[in-house]
Scaffold this motif. Structure first.
Motif, PDB file in Angstrom:
ATOM      1  N   GLY A 224     -17.045  30.935 -14.868  1.00 19.24           N
ATOM      2  CA  GLY A 224     -17.574  30.623 -16.196  1.00 19.24           C
ATOM      3  C   GLY A 224     -18.768  31.478 -16.544  1.00 19.24           C
ATOM      4  N   PRO A 225     -19.700  30.999 -17.328  1.00 21.31           N
ATOM      5  CA  PRO A 225     -19.786  29.603 -17.766  1.00 21.31           C
ATOM      6  C   PRO A 225     -18.836  29.264 -18.912  1.00 21.31           C
ATOM      7  N   VAL A 226     -18.569  27.959 -19.024  1.00 23.39           N
ATOM      8  CA  VAL A 226     -17.773  27.427 -20.127  1.00 23.39           C
ATOM      9  C   VAL A 226     -18.724  26.794 -21.130  1.00 23.39           C
ATOM     10  N   PHE A 227     -18.591  27.182 -22.383  1.00 21.12           N
ATOM     11  CA  PHE A 227     -19.432  26.638 -23.451  1.00 21.12           C
ATOM     12  C   PHE A 227     -18.591  25.710 -24.320  1.00 21.12           C
ATOM     13  N   GLN A 228     -19.057  24.480 -24.498  1.00 14.67           N
ATOM     14  CA  GLN A 228     -18.352  23.513 -25.347  1.00 14.67           C
ATOM     15  C   GLN A 228     -18.929  23.553 -26.750  1.00 14.67           C
ATOM     16  N   GLY A 229     -18.032  23.376 -27.749  1.00 12.75           N
ATOM     17  CA  GLY A 229     -18.469  23.412 -29.144  1.00 12.75           C
ATOM     18  C   GLY A 229     -18.758  24.815 -29.628  1.00 12.75           C
ATOM     19  N   VAL A 230     -18.187  25.800 -28.957  1.00 15.03           N
ATOM     20  CA  VAL A 230     -18.410  27.210 -29.285  1.00 15.03           C
ATOM     21  C   VAL A 230     -17.075  27.944 -29.229  1.00 15.03           C
ATOM     22  N   LEU A 231     -16.891  28.929 -30.112  1.00  8.06           N
ATOM     23  CA  LEU A 231     -15.717  29.784 -30.056  1.00  8.06           C
ATOM     24  C   LEU A 231     -16.153  31.241 -29.945  1.00  8.06           C
ATOM     25  N   GLU A 232     -15.360  32.014 -29.219  1.00  8.20           N
ATOM     26  CA  GLU A 232     -15.613  33.446 -29.109  1.00  8.20           C
ATOM     27  C   GLU A 232     -14.890  34.182 -30.233  1.00  8.20           C
ATOM     28  N   LYS A 233     -15.623  34.967 -30.994  1.00  7.41           N
ATOM     29  CA  LYS A 233     -15.031  35.722 -32.080  1.00  7.41           C
ATOM     30  C   LYS A 233     -14.363  36.985 -31.537  1.00  7.41           C
ATOM     31  N   SER A 234     -13.600  37.647 -32.367  1.00  3.18           N
ATOM     32  CA  SER A 234     -12.984  38.914 -31.990  1.00  3.18           C
ATOM     33  C   SER A 234     -14.064  39.933 -31.646  1.00  3.18           C
TER      34      SER A 234
END
Length: 278
Positions: A224-234
Motif C-alpha cells: 500500500g498504502p490504501v487510501f479510503q474515500g480517495v480516487l486516483e485520477k488518470s
C-alpha cells in the motif's frame, strides 16, 4: 527502386499509429486510474540487433546480410509499446467504497469471467448481496483468494473503515451497551509485481499478468498504502499529449509531402527526361 518513397511511407504509417496512441490517452484523461500509453520508435536495424540471437540462422552477420537493404533498414518502426505506471493525482471523494493506492507498483485484484485481473480503478460499490464489486459487477478480492475462492461481504448497516494496509473493519451499534463494536471484516488484496512490464492491458481498465509468472506476485501488506474515500485520477498530462498530437500531425503532413514529391515531381522528371533522350 525509389527507396525514399518507402522510407517516407513507413514513417507516415508509424506516426499515424503513434497518433492513435495519443488519441487514446486523451480519450481517457478522465478515466479513474488510467495509465498513459507511449511508444518507442526505432528502425529495422535496431530490431535486428535486438533479436538477431533468436533468428534461425547460424551466421547472423554474413548469411543474413544479403537480406538487408541498406536504405530500407532505416525505415521508422514502432519497436515497443509501454505504459507509464506512475501514480496519478489523488482526488478526495469521501465515498466509503472509493479507494486509491499510493504505490506505483500496486493493483487491486479483481475476479472476472475470464479469470483474475488487476486494476488501479478503486471506485467500488456493493451489489445486492452486499459484496464489494467494481462498477462492472466484478468481485473485489481479498488476499486469501489465492488459497481458495473467497470474497468481501459487507453486513447491511455496518460503517466501514479500511486502514492503510487494506484491512477492513466494520462498526456496529450495540444498543445493549449504548456503544459501538468494531469487527474485522477481512481485507482488500493489494498486489505488487516483480516485473510489472509483463502486465497486459485487456480493456475496461483491467490488466492481465501471465499465469506462468504467478510466483512473481506479492500480497505483502506493505504494498500500500490504501487510501479510503480517495480516487486516483488518470496520469495523462493533457498539455504534453496535445504537444505530441501537434508534433505527430505535422510529421504526418511532412511525410505526405515527401511521398507526393516522389510520386509526382521525381517520376514526372524521370519520364520527361527519358522521353527527351529517346
Amino acid at each position: 527502386m525509389q527507396t525514399g518513397f518507402y522510407n517516407a511511407t513507413g514513417g507516415m504509417v508509424t506516426q499515424m499509429n503513434r497518433l492513435d496512441v495519443i488519441s487514446h490517452n486523451l480519450a481517457n484523461i478522465n478515466t479513474t486510474g488510467y495509465k498513459r500509453k507511449d511508444v518507442v520508435i526505432g528502425d529495422f536495424v535496431r530490431m535486428y540487433e535486438t533479436k538477431k540471437d533468436e533468428l534461425p540462422l547460424e551466421d547472423q552477420t554474413k548469411a543474413a546480410a544479403k537480406y538487408l537493404n541498406r536504405a530500407m533498414t532505416r525505415v521508422p518502426h514502432i519497436v515497443e509499446e509501454y505504459r507509464d505506471l506512475k501514480a496519478g493525482a489523488m482526488q478526495l471523494t469521501d465515498n466509503t467504497f472509493d479507494f486509491a493506492l499510493g504505490n506505483d507498483n500496486a493493483f487491486f485484484m479483481i475476479e472476472t469471467p475470464e479469470g483474475v485481473r488487476y486494476t488501479r480503478d478503486g471506485s467500488f460499490t456493493l451489489n445486492h448481496e452486499g459484496r464489494l464489486v467494481t462498477k462492472e459487477g466484478f468481485a473485489v478480492l481479498p488476499r486469501e483468494y489465492v488459497d481458495g475462492p473467497q470474497y468481501i461481504d459487507i453486513p447491511e448497516g455496518a460503517a466501514i473503515n479500511v486502514d492503510p494496509l487494506g484491512n477492513i473493519y466494520a462498526k456496529f451499534l450495540t444498543f445493549e451497551q449504548m456503544g459501538e463494536a468494531t469487527v474485522p471484516m477481512g481485507n482488500i488484496a493489494v498486489v505488487a509485481f516483480e516485473n510489472p512490464k509483463y502486465l497486459q492491458n485487456v480493456g475496461g481498465n483491467l490488466y492481465k499478468y501471465p499465469e506462468e509468472r504467478d510466483e512473481e506476485r506479492s500480497f505483502n501488506e506493505g504494498n500500500g498504502p490504501v487510501f479510503q474515500g480517495v480516487l486516483e485520477k488518470s496520469n495523462v498530462n493533457a498539455v504534453l499529449e496535445m504537444t505530441g498530437l501537434i508534433e505527430t500531425q505535422r510529421l504526418v503532413e511532412m511525410y505526405g509531402k515527401v511521398i507526393n514529391t516522389h510520386m509526382d515531381d521525381l517520376n514526372n522528371d524521370a519520364i520527361n527526361k527519358l522521353a527527351q533522350r529517346n
